[in-house]
Design a protein around this motif. Structure first.
Motif, PDB file in Angstrom:
ATOM      1  N   LYS A  13     -17.761  29.503   4.623  1.00 23.98           N
ATOM      2  CA  LYS A  13     -18.850  29.627   3.669  1.00 23.98           C
ATOM      3  C   LYS A  13     -18.486  30.637   2.588  1.00 23.98           C
ATOM      4  O   LYS A  13     -17.796  31.622   2.847  1.00 23.98           O
ATOM      5  N   CYS A  14     -18.993  30.398   1.368  1.00 24.87           N
ATOM      6  CA  CYS A  14     -18.799  31.334   0.264  1.00 24.87           C
ATOM      7  C   CYS A  14     -19.925  31.120  -0.746  1.00 24.87           C
ATOM      8  O   CYS A  14     -20.611  30.104  -0.712  1.00 24.87           O
ATOM      9  N   LYS A  15     -20.088  32.073  -1.638  1.00 20.41           N
ATOM     10  CA  LYS A  15     -21.175  31.995  -2.618  1.00 20.41           C
ATOM     11  C   LYS A  15     -20.979  30.862  -3.621  1.00 20.41           C
ATOM     12  O   LYS A  15     -21.933  30.226  -4.029  1.00 20.41           O
ATOM     13  N   ASP A  16     -19.752  30.605  -4.043  1.00 20.93           N
ATOM     14  CA  ASP A  16     -19.477  29.614  -5.079  1.00 20.93           C
ATOM     15  C   ASP A  16     -18.204  28.834  -4.720  1.00 20.93           C
ATOM     16  O   ASP A  16     -17.098  29.235  -5.104  1.00 20.93           O
ATOM     17  N   PRO A  17     -18.339  27.720  -3.972  1.00 17.41           N
ATOM     18  CA  PRO A  17     -17.151  26.968  -3.547  1.00 17.41           C
ATOM     19  C   PRO A  17     -16.249  26.530  -4.696  1.00 17.41           C
ATOM     20  O   PRO A  17     -15.027  26.581  -4.578  1.00 17.41           O
ATOM     21  N   MET A  20     -14.347  29.550  -5.881  1.00 25.02           N
ATOM     22  CA  MET A  20     -13.396  29.941  -4.840  1.00 25.02           C
ATOM     23  C   MET A  20     -12.184  29.005  -4.850  1.00 25.02           C
ATOM     24  O   MET A  20     -11.039  29.456  -4.772  1.00 25.02           O
ATOM     25  N   TYR A  24      -8.236  30.154  -5.602  1.00 26.02           N
ATOM     26  CA  TYR A  24      -7.089  29.888  -4.727  1.00 26.02           C
ATOM     27  C   TYR A  24      -6.044  29.031  -5.436  1.00 26.02           C
ATOM     28  O   TYR A  24      -4.847  29.212  -5.223  1.00 26.02           O
ATOM     29  N   PRO A  57     -13.787  25.284   1.193  1.00 26.25           N
ATOM     30  CA  PRO A  57     -14.888  26.224   1.049  1.00 26.25           C
ATOM     31  C   PRO A  57     -16.212  25.454   1.003  1.00 26.25           C
ATOM     32  O   PRO A  57     -16.272  24.370   0.416  1.00 26.25           O
ATOM     33  N   GLU A  60     -22.584  28.887   0.753  1.00 23.50           N
ATOM     34  CA  GLU A  60     -23.020  29.838   1.776  1.00 23.50           C
ATOM     35  C   GLU A  60     -24.296  29.403   2.472  1.00 23.50           C
ATOM     36  O   GLU A  60     -24.566  29.832   3.591  1.00 23.50           O
ATOM     37  N   ASP A  71     -19.807  31.982   9.782  1.00 27.58           N
ATOM     38  CA  ASP A  71     -19.490  31.591   8.418  1.00 27.58           C
ATOM     39  C   ASP A  71     -18.233  30.733   8.338  1.00 27.58           C
ATOM     40  O   ASP A  71     -17.684  30.536   7.255  1.00 27.58           O
TER      41      ASP A  71
END
Length: 125
Positions: A13-17, A20, A24, A57, A60, A71
């Motif tokens: 999980k992340c705030k903004d796939p 993200m 990367y 990703p 979230e 997560d």
């Protein structure tokens, strides 16, 4: 019976796939796609059988990892998913859902000893 044959995917999980994924790609050179990145490799030193591991990703607030509160979720490549699920049921393992089949393989989710959701995947290679 052989159970896990490798790691099929790493999901987190992340705030903004989208951001993200772009980070990367830019900084670590991942060859990204709309789902994250796919790493291709070969099963066995002399094999010509191509396999893959997915890196993805997720937002979230995704519900995909539930009932786990973690997560992250790991996807394991397996052989003969139906037989494995029957064996896991006999061993008292919680099976979260039913086996679903797609053009790239069969999937089911289980819970490990600490309630982490685990994805099992029998790929169609």
């Amino acid at each position: 019976m052989k159970k896990v044959t490798g790691i099929g995917g790493i999901f987190f999980k992340c705030k903004d796939p989208k951001k993200m994924t772009e980070w990367y790609q830019k900084h670590l050179g991942l060859n990204t796609n709309p789902y994250g990145a796919t790493f291709e490799w070969y099963e066995g030193a002399d094999s010509t059988k191509k396999a893959q591991t997915q890196w993805s990703p997720f937002a979230e607030n995704t519900k995909y990892f539930e009932p786990s509160s973690k997560d992250f979720m790991i996807n394991y490549r397996v052989e003969n998913l139906e037989a494995l699920v029957e064996e896991l049921k006999k061993e008292g393992v919680t099976i979260v859902d039913k086996i679903e089949t797609y053009d790239y393989g069969k999937f089911v989710h289980i819970l490990d000893a600490e309630g982490n959701k685990v994805e099992l995947w029998e790929p169609i290679d």
